[in-house]
Design an enzyme around this catalytic site. Structure first.
Site, PDB file in Angstrom:
ATOM      1  N   SER A   1      36.621  39.480  38.789  1.00 59.91           N
ATOM      2  CA  SER A   1      35.701  40.536  39.191  1.00 59.91           C
ATOM      3  C   SER A   1      34.299  40.243  38.690  1.00 59.91           C
ATOM      4  O   SER A   1      34.117  39.519  37.703  1.00 59.91           O
ATOM      5  CB  SER A   1      36.173  41.885  38.619  1.00 59.91           C
ATOM      6  OG  SER A   1      35.224  42.907  38.821  1.00 59.91           O
TER       7      SER A   1
ATOM      8  N   LYS B   1      39.106  42.876  32.841  1.00 59.62           N
ATOM      9  CA  LYS B   1      38.872  41.733  33.725  1.00 59.62           C
ATOM     10  C   LYS B   1      38.389  40.515  32.947  1.00 59.62           C
ATOM     11  O   LYS B   1      38.767  39.374  33.251  1.00 59.62           O
ATOM     12  CB  LYS B   1      37.869  42.106  34.816  1.00 59.62           C
ATOM     13  CG  LYS B   1      38.317  43.238  35.716  1.00 59.62           C
ATOM     14  CD  LYS B   1      39.661  42.975  36.382  1.00 59.62           C
ATOM     15  CE  LYS B   1      39.633  41.861  37.400  1.00 59.62           C
ATOM     16  NZ  LYS B   1      40.905  41.726  38.131  1.00 59.62           N
TER      17      LYS B   1
ATOM     18  N   SER C   1      37.431  52.154  45.533  1.00 57.29           N
ATOM     19  CA  SER C   1      36.378  51.976  46.540  1.00 57.29           C
ATOM     20  C   SER C   1      36.580  52.913  47.722  1.00 57.29           C
ATOM     21  O   SER C   1      35.608  53.451  48.278  1.00 57.29           O
ATOM     22  CB  SER C   1      36.338  50.521  47.020  1.00 57.29           C
ATOM     23  OG  SER C   1      37.582  50.136  47.572  1.00 57.29           O
TER      24      SER C   1
ATOM     25  N   ASN D   1      57.856  42.680  38.033  1.00 54.20           N
ATOM     26  CA  ASN D   1      57.189  43.597  37.112  1.00 54.20           C
ATOM     27  C   ASN D   1      56.163  42.806  36.312  1.00 54.20           C
ATOM     28  O   ASN D   1      56.516  41.856  35.611  1.00 54.20           O
ATOM     29  CB  ASN D   1      58.218  44.239  36.177  1.00 54.20           C
ATOM     30  CG  ASN D   1      57.613  45.320  35.291  1.00 54.20           C
ATOM     31  OD1 ASN D   1      56.425  45.303  34.982  1.00 54.20           O
ATOM     32  ND2 ASN D   1      58.435  46.266  34.873  1.00 54.20           N
TER      33      ASN D   1
ATOM     34  N   THR E   1      46.540  38.639  42.427  1.00 54.28           N
ATOM     35  CA  THR E   1      45.505  39.608  42.816  1.00 54.28           C
ATOM     36  C   THR E   1      45.654  40.963  42.145  1.00 54.28           C
ATOM     37  O   THR E   1      44.761  41.795  42.242  1.00 54.28           O
ATOM     38  CB  THR E   1      45.512  39.829  44.343  1.00 54.28           C
ATOM     39  OG1 THR E   1      46.761  40.426  44.725  1.00 54.28           O
ATOM     40  CG2 THR E   1      45.350  38.503  45.084  1.00 54.28           C
TER      41      THR E   1
ATOM     42  N   SER F   1      45.696  43.980  39.621  1.00 49.88           N
ATOM     43  CA  SER F   1      45.093  44.468  38.376  1.00 49.88           C
ATOM     44  C   SER F   1      44.617  45.890  38.624  1.00 49.88           C
ATOM     45  O   SER F   1      43.988  46.157  39.661  1.00 49.88           O
ATOM     46  CB  SER F   1      43.901  43.592  37.950  1.00 49.88           C
ATOM     47  OG  SER F   1      43.412  43.968  36.698  1.00 49.88           O
TER      48      SER F   1
ATOM     49  N   PRO G   1      34.617  39.161  42.883  1.00 48.15           N
ATOM     50  CA  PRO G   1      33.919  40.032  43.836  1.00 48.15           C
ATOM     51  C   PRO G   1      33.225  41.199  43.157  1.00 48.15           C
ATOM     52  O   PRO G   1      33.609  41.625  42.057  1.00 48.15           O
ATOM     53  CB  PRO G   1      35.055  40.533  44.738  1.00 48.15           C
ATOM     54  CG  PRO G   1      36.256  40.536  43.836  1.00 48.15           C
ATOM     55  CD  PRO G   1      36.055  39.410  42.853  1.00 48.15           C
TER      56      PRO G   1
END
Length: 282
Positions: A85, A124, A163, A20, A40, A42, A147
């Site tokens: 990000s 971020k 996306s 968690n 990774t 978020s 990215p």
């Protein structure tokens, strides 16, 4: 509970552990025998009613909790690779500090009271800064991957990713806008692996096309590749270089997929999996 079938179907050996992000110590046993840790997770969602609860807290506290577990095993963990990000870099109002955006830029236009798209951007920024602070305090190596908007083939039938929802709308003719800064999911994945494996990797790495990709260019390409379908008429924009992506190519040797391949492969897999239902051109 979210389906993990797409993970279980991957080649190689994979073990899954319950954890968690908001529970302190939840990742202690997960990272205890790890050589590398890839963080990774978020949230990236647009329809939020409480930005602090749904976006900011999971991103920031989740990062802190994972890295507090890493701090307990710095004698065995070689490096942490964090998915950040372009949102932590881009400055919509002021623009880049030089001619193009690079890893040297930080988004300074958002704060903890941000709403809408700015709330995600702040999540971020805050999460990445918390990671760098933890790295400095605990002494573990950290590399971050930044990215832009993600395109590329999909490997599951889940439709909750932003996306995927945006490109699904392009294919079905219900959406004619898209973030103009794009990258390929395969490039992001490869950048993470290279950032772990290459000893000299350090700092931040921006993964993206270097130029704006207008939605009209994408929909024109889709119309040419899939003449049997009718797509939304995307908006045009000036094609100009806005991002310096040389660091990830020079230091990690990453080869950037052409955006044309990214959007075609994404559309193809969305249609094949029944996620997107294109409109017939007849």
């Amino acid at each position: 509970m979210l389906s993990v079938h797409c993970l279980q179907a991957l080649p190689g050996t994979l073990s899954l552990h319950e954890a968690n992000l908001l529970q302190d110590g939840s990742f202690d046993s997960v990272v205890s025998d790890a050589d590398y840790v890839f963080h990774t997770a978020s949230p990236f969602i647009r329809d939020v009613t409480d930005a602090k609860k749904q976006l900011i807290k999971p991103a920031v506290e989740g990062t802190k909790n994972v890295l507090s577990s890493v701090a307990k095993h710095t004698n065995t963990i070689k490096r942490v690779v964090l998915t950040s990000s372009f949102a932590s870099i881009v400055k919509p109002q002021a623009g880049p500090s030089s001619d193009t955006y690079s890893e040297e830029d930080w988004n300074t236009e958002v704060d903890e009271n941000a709403q809408g798209a700015d709330a995600y951007r702040y999540s971020k920024v805050a999460a990445e800064k918390a990671a760098w602070a933890a790295s400095k305090q605990s002494g573990f190596e950290l590399v971050t991957i930044c990215p832009t908007f993600v395109l590329g083939p999909v490997i599951s039938s889940r439709v909750d990713a932003t996306s995927i929802l945006d490109v699904k709308g392009i294919i079905e003719g219900t959406n004619d806008t898209l973030t103009p800064w794009v990258c390929d999911v395969r490039d992001i994945a490869r950048a993470h692996i290279l950032a772990a494996e290459i000893p000299s990797a350090k700092g931040r790495y921006l993964v993206s096309q270097d130029s704006v990709v207008p939605v009209k260019a994408m929909t024109d390409l889709l119309s040419k590749h899939f003449p049997q379908y009718k797509f939304a008429q995307g908006k045009d924009a000036e094609v100009k270089k806005v991002i310096n992506n040389s660091k990830v190519q020079q230091e990690l040797g990453l080869q950037i997929h052409p955006w044309q391949e990214s959007i075609i492969d994404m559309a193809t897999t969305l249609i094949q999996r029944g996620i997107a239902k294109p409109v017939s051109a007849q």
